[in-house]
Every structure is written in structure tokens, then in C-alpha cells.
Design a protein around this motif. Sequence first.
Motif, PDB file in Angstrom:
ATOM      1  N   ASP A 147     -26.526  12.441  36.116  1.00  0.00           N
ATOM      2  CA  ASP A 147     -27.182  11.159  35.880  1.00  0.00           C
ATOM      3  C   ASP A 147     -26.300  10.071  36.471  1.00  0.00           C
ATOM      4  OD1 ASP A 147     -28.547   8.958  35.059  1.00  0.00           O
ATOM      5  OD2 ASP A 147     -28.274   9.289  32.903  1.00  0.00           O
ATOM      6  N   ALA A 148     -26.678   9.610  37.654  1.00  0.00           N
ATOM      7  CA  ALA A 148     -25.878   8.609  38.358  1.00  0.00           C
ATOM      8  C   ALA A 148     -26.519   7.227  38.321  1.00  0.00           C
ATOM      9  CB  ALA A 148     -25.666   9.043  39.805  1.00  0.00           C
ATOM     10  N   GLY A 149     -27.585   7.089  37.568  1.00  0.00           N
ATOM     11  CA  GLY A 149     -28.271   5.805  37.509  1.00  0.00           C
ATOM     12  C   GLY A 149     -29.469   5.761  38.439  1.00  0.00           C
ATOM     13  N   GLU A 150     -30.274   4.743  38.258  1.00  0.00           N
ATOM     14  CA  GLU A 150     -31.517   4.605  39.013  1.00  0.00           C
ATOM     15  C   GLU A 150     -31.244   4.525  40.519  1.00  0.00           C
ATOM     16  OE1 GLU A 150     -35.418   1.622  39.291  1.00  0.00           O
ATOM     17  OE2 GLU A 150     -33.778   1.214  37.896  1.00  0.00           O
ATOM     18  N   GLY A 151     -32.011   5.284  41.271  1.00  0.00           N
ATOM     19  CA  GLY A 151     -31.940   5.211  42.723  1.00  0.00           C
ATOM     20  C   GLY A 151     -30.884   6.074  43.375  1.00  0.00           C
ATOM     21  N   GLU A 153     -29.303   9.981  43.803  1.00  0.00           N
ATOM     22  CA  GLU A 153     -29.426  11.422  43.580  1.00  0.00           C
ATOM     23  C   GLU A 153     -28.037  12.021  43.694  1.00  0.00           C
ATOM     24  OE1 GLU A 153     -31.932  15.372  44.910  1.00  0.00           O
ATOM     25  OE2 GLU A 153     -32.810  13.375  44.926  1.00  0.00           O
ATOM     26  N   ALA A 154     -27.601  12.725  42.649  1.00  0.00           N
ATOM     27  CA  ALA A 154     -26.250  13.290  42.613  1.00  0.00           C
ATOM     28  C   ALA A 154     -26.300  14.696  42.042  1.00  0.00           C
ATOM     29  CB  ALA A 154     -25.331  12.413  41.766  1.00  0.00           C
ATOM     30  N   HIS A 155     -25.533  15.604  42.657  1.00  0.00           N
ATOM     31  CA  HIS A 155     -25.519  16.999  42.231  1.00  0.00           C
ATOM     32  C   HIS A 155     -24.079  17.488  42.111  1.00  0.00           C
ATOM     33  CE1 HIS A 155     -29.843  17.597  42.683  1.00  0.00           C
ATOM     34  NE2 HIS A 155     -29.749  16.822  43.756  1.00  0.00           N
ATOM     35  N   LEU A 156     -23.848  18.331  41.105  1.00  0.00           N
ATOM     36  CA  LEU A 156     -22.526  18.862  40.798  1.00  0.00           C
ATOM     37  C   LEU A 156     -22.457  20.332  41.193  1.00  0.00           C
ATOM     38  CD1 LEU A 156     -19.766  18.247  39.434  1.00  0.00           C
ATOM     39  CD2 LEU A 156     -20.788  19.086  37.296  1.00  0.00           C
ATOM     40  N   TRP A 157     -21.380  20.691  41.895  1.00  0.00           N
ATOM     41  CA  TRP A 157     -21.163  22.060  42.370  1.00  0.00           C
ATOM     42  C   TRP A 157     -19.801  22.543  41.899  1.00  0.00           C
ATOM     43  CZ3 TRP A 157     -24.811  24.182  46.065  1.00  0.00           C
ATOM     44  CH2 TRP A 157     -25.832  23.287  46.396  1.00  0.00           C
ATOM     45  N   SER A 158     -19.616  23.859  41.845  1.00  0.00           N
ATOM     46  CA  SER A 158     -18.361  24.410  41.344  1.00  0.00           C
ATOM     47  C   SER A 158     -17.936  25.628  42.149  1.00  0.00           C
ATOM     48  CB  SER A 158     -18.506  24.805  39.868  1.00  0.00           C
ATOM     49  OG  SER A 158     -17.338  25.425  39.378  1.00  0.00           O
ATOM     50  N   THR A 165     -17.177  19.784  42.892  1.00  0.00           N
ATOM     51  CA  THR A 165     -17.482  18.870  43.982  1.00  0.00           C
ATOM     52  C   THR A 165     -18.796  18.175  43.687  1.00  0.00           C
ATOM     53  OG1 THR A 165     -16.322  20.203  45.644  1.00  0.00           O
ATOM     54  CG2 THR A 165     -17.998  18.682  46.450  1.00  0.00           C
ATOM     55  N   LEU A 166     -18.831  16.879  43.912  1.00  0.00           N
ATOM     56  CA  LEU A 166     -20.061  16.094  43.786  1.00  0.00           C
ATOM     57  C   LEU A 166     -20.607  15.783  45.171  1.00  0.00           C
ATOM     58  CD1 LEU A 166     -19.400  13.302  41.116  1.00  0.00           C
ATOM     59  CD2 LEU A 166     -21.298  14.926  41.091  1.00  0.00           C
ATOM     60  N   VAL A 167     -21.939  15.778  45.301  1.00  0.00           N
ATOM     61  CA  VAL A 167     -22.581  15.230  46.487  1.00  0.00           C
ATOM     62  C   VAL A 167     -23.635  14.245  46.004  1.00  0.00           C
ATOM     63  CG1 VAL A 167     -24.204  17.189  46.591  1.00  0.00           C
ATOM     64  CG2 VAL A 167     -23.876  15.730  48.606  1.00  0.00           C
ATOM     65  N   TRP A 168     -23.732  13.094  46.650  1.00  0.00           N
ATOM     66  CA  TRP A 168     -24.663  12.065  46.181  1.00  0.00           C
ATOM     67  C   TRP A 168     -25.072  11.143  47.328  1.00  0.00           C
ATOM     68  CZ3 TRP A 168     -19.441  11.643  45.866  1.00  0.00           C
ATOM     69  CH2 TRP A 168     -18.878  10.447  46.280  1.00  0.00           C
ATOM     70  N   TRP A 169     -26.163  10.401  47.087  1.00  0.00           N
ATOM     71  CA  TRP A 169     -26.648   9.398  48.038  1.00  0.00           C
ATOM     72  C   TRP A 169     -27.685   8.531  47.338  1.00  0.00           C
ATOM     73  CZ3 TRP A 169     -27.997  14.634  48.554  1.00  0.00           C
ATOM     74  CH2 TRP A 169     -29.345  14.942  48.302  1.00  0.00           C
ATOM     75  N   PRO A 214     -25.187  10.824  52.649  1.00  0.00           N
ATOM     76  CA  PRO A 214     -24.547  11.606  51.582  1.00  0.00           C
ATOM     77  C   PRO A 214     -23.022  11.558  51.686  1.00  0.00           C
ATOM     78  CG  PRO A 214     -26.339  12.852  52.595  1.00  0.00           C
ATOM     79  CD  PRO A 214     -26.116  11.645  53.449  1.00  0.00           C
ATOM     80  N   GLN A 215     -22.387  11.610  50.516  1.00  0.00           N
ATOM     81  CA  GLN A 215     -20.940  11.704  50.420  1.00  0.00           C
ATOM     82  C   GLN A 215     -20.574  12.839  49.476  1.00  0.00           C
ATOM     83  OE1 GLN A 215     -18.784   7.733  50.224  1.00  0.00           O
ATOM     84  NE2 GLN A 215     -20.828   7.097  49.620  1.00  0.00           N
ATOM     85  N   PHE A 216     -19.333  13.301  49.600  1.00  0.00           N
ATOM     86  CA  PHE A 216     -18.832  14.384  48.766  1.00  0.00           C
ATOM     87  C   PHE A 216     -17.537  13.937  48.104  1.00  0.00           C
ATOM     88  CE2 PHE A 216     -21.052  15.961  52.451  1.00  0.00           C
ATOM     89  CZ  PHE A 216     -21.865  16.970  51.988  1.00  0.00           C
ATOM     90  N   ALA A 217     -17.359  14.272  46.842  1.00  0.00           N
ATOM     91  CA  ALA A 217     -16.091  14.048  46.146  1.00  0.00           C
ATOM     92  C   ALA A 217     -15.616  15.395  45.627  1.00  0.00           C
ATOM     93  CB  ALA A 217     -16.257  13.066  44.995  1.00  0.00           C
ATOM     94  N   ARG A 218     -14.437  15.818  46.073  1.00  0.00           N
ATOM     95  CA  ARG A 218     -13.913  17.105  45.643  1.00  0.00           C
ATOM     96  C   ARG A 218     -12.568  16.915  44.949  1.00  0.00           C
ATOM     97  NH1 ARG A 218     -12.874  19.835  51.576  1.00  0.00           N
ATOM     98  NH2 ARG A 218     -11.123  18.528  52.249  1.00  0.00           N
ATOM     99  N   GLY A 219     -12.167  17.929  44.178  1.00  0.00           N
ATOM    100  CA  GLY A 219     -10.958  17.819  43.369  1.00  0.00           C
ATOM    101  C   GLY A 219     -11.269  17.402  41.946  1.00  0.00           C
TER     102      GLY A 219
END
Length: 256
Positions: A147-151, A153-158, A165-169, A214-219
Motif C-alpha cells: 500500500d503505497a498510497g493513491e496512484g 503501484e508497488a510490489h514486494l519481492w524476496s 526488493t521493492l519495485v514501484w511506479w 519503475p524504480q527498484f529498492a533493494r537491501g
Amino acid sequence: ENGIAQYFDAFNFHIYRELHQYDELMADVTNFLGRYGAADKELWVTENGLGHEGGGKMKPLVSGRAEVEHDDEQERLHAEHLVKAMVMAVTRGVTRDFFFVFPPYNERDNTKVWGLFRWDYTVKPVYAALANLTHQLGALSWLGRMDAGEGIEAHLWSDKHGGQTLVWWSGSNDQRSWSIASTAQGIEVVDVLGKPANVAPVGGRLALASGRYPQFARGLSGLKPSVLPWKRPTPAATVRDLEVVLRFNPGEGMST
């Protein structure tokens, strides 16, 4: 209606739609399979491509050839679309997703441009975007949607060790901000083409910017998705004899 669901293991289809149409399409596919007792089948997208950018706007790069090319904005759209489309397909229940297509290729009197390469075999941004996507998520498992807020899309990976790692846009030209609870150090945010930047939480929260690409956050670690993955129904026990029962009869005037 003829019971064919017992004779195949995966249902394949193609996607050449805009991203906002994906949820409706996936609902149509799963509802269709459910009506015929095939809701447990794997979903394979055997062609997934950009189909709404219009004809190529650049003149041919190779002397003596007629194949036009994407212009700069169309190439950017291609990179954006491929990453979003592949993430969206997997997170909507697709088991295997194959993009269309790797080498340079034109159709429709050479006006429709495909391929991750231009006709002089220089790579487009979409090539780097696919390589980065594979590097970031290729060995990971999808945990669910955040849940990243309105507008947004964010997904969690492991990974298998619990690293996340997160990917969102967000939408085109839609700049938004959001944050997640985190105290982890050494977090790296990577853009759609693979350019990294180190970030650090402040006051127990990690601030993230969201935009078209899209961006990715890892760690990351310890995050919980807001929406868990949909679980495919368990296949029903097959009680019928699945011996081949089809004979092809082309009719008079045809030879086989």
C-alpha cells in the motif's frame, strides 16, 4: 465445452494492450477458464508487446532499407512498458511471460517497429531495462502488493535468504512521494535502466519518490505486503481415461 481442459497443462494468450486494461483482461481470462473447470491451469503469455505507440517516427538508419525506427519518446515508452507489463503480468497470476520480440523486426509495411535493437544493431533503452529487470527480480519471489498510497503501484519481492526488493511506479508525468518503515542501512535505489543511488532512512522511515518510470529498492527486510498473492486452485483429480480420442477428418477434396 468438449472437455479439452483435461488435455492441456497451461493456457497461453497474447497481450498487446495498454497497461490500464490489464486487470480487466486478466479477469476475463480467469473467469473464462473457471467456467470450464480450468481455473487451476498455469497462465502463459507467449507474446507481450508494446502495441499503442503508433508507427515508427524516425527514418531508416540503414542505407537502402525501408524499416523505420522509433523516435526517442517511443523508445522511452517501450522501456517503460516492458518493465511494467512484465511485473503486472506476474503479479496478476501469469506463470511465464515472453516479450515480443528480441531482434529488430518491422511489420505492417515496415511501419510497426518491434525489437530490442535498432536495425543497425545498436541497443535501445528497452534492452537495458530488460537486463536490469532480470537482474533485480529474476531470482526473487513475489510476496504481494504494498500500500503505497493513491496512484502508486508497488510490489514486494524476496530472495531465499529473506532479503527484500521493492519495485514501484506511478502514472505518466505523475510525481508522487511515499515512504516505508525501515532502519536498514546500505539500501540501494535503482532506476529503470539500472543506475543506482544509495539512500538512508531518516527517523525510521525511508522516503521514496515515484514517477512514470519503475524504480527498484533493494537491501530491505521485514516488510509485509498489504495484499497477498492470489493462490491458484488445486488441480482436481483426473478420473477420466485421457487416451487420445481425436481423429482429424479434413473432408472431401483434402489430403493429409
